[in-house]
Scaffold this motif. Structure first.
Motif, short mmCIF file in Angstrom:
data_model
loop_
_atom_site.label_atom_id
_atom_site.label_comp_id
_atom_site.label_asym_id
_atom_site.label_seq_id
_atom_site.Cartn_x
_atom_site.Cartn_y
_atom_site.Cartn_z
N LYS A 184 -24.66 -16.78 59.26
CA LYS A 184 -25.45 -15.97 60.20
C LYS A 184 -24.55 -15.28 61.22
O LYS A 184 -24.78 -14.13 61.59
CB LYS A 184 -26.48 -16.84 60.92
N ILE A 185 -23.51 -16.01 61.68
CA ILE A 185 -22.55 -15.41 62.63
C ILE A 185 -21.84 -14.23 61.97
O ILE A 185 -21.68 -13.17 62.58
CB ILE A 185 -21.53 -16.47 63.09
N GLU A 186 -21.41 -14.40 60.73
CA GLU A 186 -20.71 -13.32 60.03
C GLU A 186 -21.63 -12.12 59.83
O GLU A 186 -21.21 -10.97 59.91
CB GLU A 186 -20.19 -13.83 58.68
N ALA A 187 -22.92 -12.38 59.54
CA ALA A 187 -23.86 -11.28 59.33
C ALA A 187 -24.10 -10.49 60.61
O ALA A 187 -24.43 -9.30 60.56
CB ALA A 187 -25.18 -11.83 58.79
N LYS A 188 -23.94 -11.14 61.77
CA LYS A 188 -24.16 -10.48 63.07
C LYS A 188 -22.85 -10.16 63.78
O LYS A 188 -22.84 -9.97 64.99
CB LYS A 188 -25.01 -11.39 63.96
N ASN A 282 -34.61 -7.92 65.89
CA ASN A 282 -34.60 -8.03 64.44
C ASN A 282 -33.86 -9.27 63.96
O ASN A 282 -33.69 -9.44 62.76
CB ASN A 282 -33.94 -6.79 63.82
N ALA A 283 -33.40 -10.09 64.91
CA ALA A 283 -32.64 -11.28 64.53
C ALA A 283 -33.57 -12.35 63.99
O ALA A 283 -34.66 -12.57 64.49
CB ALA A 283 -31.86 -11.82 65.72
N GLU A 284 -33.11 -13.06 62.95
CA GLU A 284 -33.87 -14.16 62.38
C GLU A 284 -33.50 -15.44 63.09
O GLU A 284 -32.51 -15.52 63.80
CB GLU A 284 -33.56 -14.29 60.89
#
Length: 304
Positions: A184-188, A282-284
Motif C-alpha cells: 500500500k505504501i508503494e502504491a501511494k 480515494n485512499a483505501e
C-alpha cells in the motif's frame, strides 16, 4: 551496488509486490561498514544493544531530573515527585513544581523534554499523562507546541533506533505485518506524505508500530517527522488543554472535558481528522488486500 547514505529510503524488507531477487530470497538490502554489521546481528544481539542503549539514555534522564528538580521538599510533597500515572498524580506534581517553575523555568522544561523524548524513543507507555502534565505546567500556548515537538522528535528518535538497531527484530517478529502495509505504501509513493499522515491520524496501526516500521518501509525521515507532527495534533490538543484546565481545579474529581475550550478543541480535532481523509478521499483502508488493485490494472492492460 552503491553505498547507502543516511537518507536511503529503500525498504529493508524488500518490495513485496515486485519480482526482485531480494524479495524472493527474503534477504535484507546489503549495506556497507557499520550499517552492514548492524544488519547482520542476530535478534538477541539486536535486543541486547537496544537494552544497553535504553539503560544509558534513561540513566542520563534520571540524573538530569535528580540534579535539576527541587530537593527541599517535605515528605508529603516528595511522595508526589514521581512519574504521573493518573490525573491526581499530574495535579499534585504540577502544584509542587509551580513555585519552582517560576525560578527555574528552562530547567524544568529541559527535564520535561528529555523525559518525553526518551519515552517516545523507546515506545514506553505513559506519554498521555506527560502531555497532560505539559498543559498543567506550561499552559496551552507553550504546552501544545512543546508537546508536539517532543512527540514528533521522540518518534523520529524511535525511527532512527529502529533503522540502525532493530532490523533483526523487525525481520523476525514484524515481517508479516509490515509486508501487508508495504504494498500500500508503494502504491501511494507519489502522495506518500498525505497517505502517511492519514495513517498517523487514523487508528489502523498503533503509533509504536508506525514508529518502528516506517524506516523499513522506505518512508523518508522528513515525511515521517512532519507527518507525525500533524498526526499527533488531535491528541495533543485534547491532552494539553485538559492539563491546563486541570491546574485550575481544586480537586481532580472536578475534572471534566466538557468545557468551552475543549469543545472548540474538539471542532479543531474533527477538522484535523477530516483533512487527511479529504486529501486521501480515494485512499483505501490500509489493511485491505492490495492484490485486487494489481488485478484490475492487469485487466486494463489486457483490454488495451
Amino acid at each position: 551496488m552503491t553505498n547507502a547514505s543516511a537518507s536511503d529510503t529503500t525498504p529493508l524488507l524488500g518490495n513485496v509486490s515486485g519480482n526482485s531477487s531480494s524479495s524472493r530470497n527474503n534477504k535484507p538490502v546489503k549495506r556497507n561498514g557499520v550499517r552492514q554489521h548492524l544488519l547482520n546481528m542476530t535478534p538477541l544481539q539486536s535486543f541486547i544493544s537496544l537494552l544497553v542503549l535504553a539503560v544509558i539514555v534513561f540513566f542520563g534522564v534520571y540524573m538530569m531530573i535528580k540534579l535539576n528538580l527541587p530537593k527541599d521538599l517535605t515528605d508529603e510533597q516528595r511522595q508526589w515527585l514521581k512519574f504521573p500515572r493518573n490525573v491526581e498524580d499530574v495535579q499534585h506534581l504540577s502544584i509542587i513544581l509551580e513555585d519552582y517553575l517560576a525560578k527555574h523555568y528552562y530547567e524544568v522544561m529541559a527535564c520535561f523534554v528529555a523525559t518525553y523524548v526518551a519515552m517516545q524513543a523507546f515506545a514506553v507507555p505513559g506519554s498521555i499523562m506527560l502531555s497532560v502534565l505539559g498543559g498543567a505546567l506550561f499552559k496551552a500556548w507553550v504546552g501544545i507546541p512543546l508537546v508536539l515537538f517532543c512527540a514528533a522528535f521522540g518518534a523520529l528518535c524511535c525511527y532512527s533506533i529502529s533503522y540502525y538497531l532493530c532490523h533483526p527484530i523487525v525481520e523476525k517478529y514484524l515481517r508479516a505485518k509490515i509486508k501487508k502495509l508495504e504494498a500500500k505504501i508503494e502504491a501511494k509513493r507519489d502522495e506518500l506524505f498525505f497517505y502517511f499522515t492519514f495513517l498517523r491520524v487514523t487508528p489502523f496501526f498503533p503509533n509504536w508500530f508506525m514508529n518502528v516500521a516506517s524506516p523499513h518501509l522506505g518512508i523518508p525521515p522528513l515525511i515521517f517527522f512532519f507527518g507525525t507532527l500533524i498526526g499527533v495534533l488531535p491528541n495533543t490538543l485534547v491532552t494539553v488543554q485538559a492539563g491546563a484546565t486541570l491546574a485550575k481545579l481544586a480537586s481532580p474529581d472536578d475534572f471534566t472535558l466538557l468545557t468551552p475550550q475543549n469543545i472548540i478543541m474538539t471542532i479543531v480535532i474533527c477538522f484535523c481528522l477530516l483533512l487527511p481523509i479529504v486529501l486521501h478521499r480515494n485512499a483505501e483502508a490500509p489493511t485491505a488486500d492490495p492484490e485486487s488493485d494489481s488485478e484490475d490494472d492487469g485487466d486494463v492492460h489486457a483490454r488495451v
